[in-house]
Design a protein around this motif. Structure first.
Motif, short mmCIF file in Angstrom:
data_model
loop_
_atom_site.label_atom_id
_atom_site.label_comp_id
_atom_site.label_asym_id
_atom_site.label_seq_id
_atom_site.Cartn_x
_atom_site.Cartn_y
_atom_site.Cartn_z
N LEU A 164 -13.60 31.37 42.95
CA LEU A 164 -13.91 29.98 43.23
C LEU A 164 -12.65 29.25 43.68
O LEU A 164 -11.55 29.50 43.18
N TYR A 165 -12.83 28.31 44.63
CA TYR A 165 -11.73 27.48 45.11
C TYR A 165 -12.17 26.03 45.04
O TYR A 165 -13.17 25.65 45.64
N SER A 172 0.50 17.02 45.66
CA SER A 172 1.32 18.19 45.31
C SER A 172 0.59 19.53 45.40
O SER A 172 1.22 20.58 45.51
N LYS A 173 -0.74 19.50 45.36
CA LYS A 173 -1.52 20.74 45.47
C LYS A 173 -2.88 20.42 46.08
O LYS A 173 -3.40 19.33 45.92
N SER A 174 -3.46 21.40 46.77
CA SER A 174 -4.70 21.15 47.49
C SER A 174 -5.89 21.93 46.96
O SER A 174 -7.01 21.74 47.43
N ALA A 175 -5.66 22.82 45.99
CA ALA A 175 -6.79 23.59 45.47
C ALA A 175 -6.43 24.28 44.16
O ALA A 175 -5.26 24.57 43.90
N TYR A 176 -7.45 24.53 43.38
CA TYR A 176 -7.37 25.46 42.25
C TYR A 176 -8.08 26.74 42.67
O TYR A 176 -9.14 26.71 43.30
N GLU A 177 -7.49 27.86 42.31
CA GLU A 177 -8.15 29.16 42.52
C GLU A 177 -8.55 29.70 41.16
O GLU A 177 -7.73 29.78 40.24
N ILE A 178 -9.83 30.07 41.02
CA ILE A 178 -10.33 30.64 39.76
C ILE A 178 -10.84 32.04 40.06
O ILE A 178 -11.80 32.22 40.83
N LYS A 192 -5.27 28.98 38.76
CA LYS A 192 -3.92 28.57 39.16
C LYS A 192 -4.01 27.56 40.31
O LYS A 192 -5.01 27.48 41.02
N SER A 193 -2.94 26.80 40.47
CA SER A 193 -2.88 25.82 41.56
C SER A 193 -2.37 26.49 42.83
O SER A 193 -1.51 27.38 42.77
N LEU A 194 -2.92 26.05 43.97
CA LEU A 194 -2.46 26.57 45.25
C LEU A 194 -1.57 25.54 45.94
O LEU A 194 -1.38 24.43 45.46
N PHE A 195 -1.06 25.90 47.08
CA PHE A 195 -0.15 25.11 47.91
C PHE A 195 -0.76 23.75 48.30
O PHE A 195 -1.97 23.54 48.20
#
Length: 332
Positions: A164-165, A172-178, A192-195
């Motif tokens: 999941l995104y 500071s961040k544009s997405a969480y990746e699960i 975790k947090s993405l770029f």
């Protein structure tokens, strides 16, 4: 002598009559049968022609939209096609919005900002602006699955691995990746947090609103100038464009995204124009627009294509309450 002549005359006359009757009997039935056969054949040909015409007309028949506009303030068409309602590149008819089929009122959630199908397509994932990830069943029942600080705006599921995104409106961040481990999600351990998307720090409240997986990459959609970014999973910027520059496109912003890999369609929701835009996968060609203001007229923010049920789900907040619309489509 006279008797013989009379007898000969009678015999001759009888012979002539008998011969003519034979000739008449032999010719008439053949002619009449021939005509009847020809008539039957012509009738069959006519029936076949009619059937052929009907079948051709059925092939040419297009899905008819029964979607009734309730909005009185404009005359914008519900379905508008830019290629004669046909995708000539892929040889298929374009999707047609038929009707608004269902309205789910999600009591207990204030504002939904994004939705997507689960990996098995048996429920919807949804995010709330104030940082909540929900599981929502198709009858409106829901449960909070994860709470995380951040302004969640959209989410996408990678159909290949189940990851999941969650798109974030953050400098500071544009997405969480699960990550999906094959059977379940461990939201605390495997997230975790993405770029950050380029320029995100200057978007403020007009930043990332849409996210979707695209052939191993991620598309990010931004409100400002309807900007569409393509990033690799590792954070490499691959492309950046404004959908305002696409021919025939009158889009004002990107509120939600969903990519259909099978048909190579990119679906884009604009909450300002109350319109769904259909592009090719690279977002270089606009195929069609679908005007949904008659029903989704508050603040539609999330979009999800559900081909299994022949519909598109759109979520919005209506007078401070979350709702999900089900729009029935043909040719999805």
């Amino acid at each position: 002598m006279k008797k013989e002549k009379v007898l000969k005359t009678v015999v001759l006359f009888a012979t002539l009559i008998f011969s003519s009757e034979l000739l008449f009997a032999s010719k008439i039935p053949v002619t009449s049968v021939g005509r009847s056969v020809n008539r039957m054949a012509s009738k069959k040909d006519t029936k076949n022609e009619k059937k052929a015409k009907k079948s051709k007309s059925k092939e040419k028949e297009k899905p008819k939209s029964t979607y009734k506009k309730k909005a009185k303030w404009d005359d914008r068409p519900v379905n508008k096609f830019y290629f004669d309602d046909y995708d000539f590149e892929n040889q298929r008819p374009l999707p047609v919005l038929v009707e608004h089929e269902l309205l789910l009122r999600i009591n207990g959630i204030r504002e939904l900002s994004g939705i997507c199908l689960s990996k098995d397509e048996d429920f919807l994932w949804a995010v709330e602006d104030n940082g909540g990830l929900y599981r929502i069943d198709f009858d409106g029942a829901f449960s909070l699955e994860w709470k995380k600080q951040g302004e969640m705006e959209d989410l996408a599921l990678n159909s290949e691995n189940g990851n999941l995104y969650i798109g974030l409106e953050s400098p500071s961040k544009s997405a969480y990746e699960i990550l999906f481990n094959g059977s379940k999600y461990n939201f605390k351990k495997d997230s975790k947090s993405l770029f950050a998307v380029e320029g995100a720090e200057s978007f403020f409240n007009n930043g990332v609103e849409g996210i979707t997986c695209y052939n191993g990459d991620l598309y990010f959609g931004v409100q400002t100038n309807a900007l569409l970014y393509k990033y690799s999973m590792g954070g490499e910027l691959k492309s950046k464009k404004s959908l305002c520059d696409v021919e025939n496109c009158d889009i004002s912003e990107i509120a939600g995204l969903d990519y259909d890999k099978e048909n190579d369609y990119l679906w884009v929701l604009d909450s300002e124009n109350f319109t769904i835009y259909l592009f090719n996968g690279e977002a270089s060609v606009l195929y069609a627009t679908y005007y949904i203001r008659a029903d989704a007229n508050s603040n539609p923010e999330g979009i999800c294509v559900d081909k299994k049920r022949g519909c598109i789900w759109v979520c919005e907040d209506m007078e401070g309450k979350a709702v999900i619309h089900k729009f029935k489509f043909e040719n999805l």
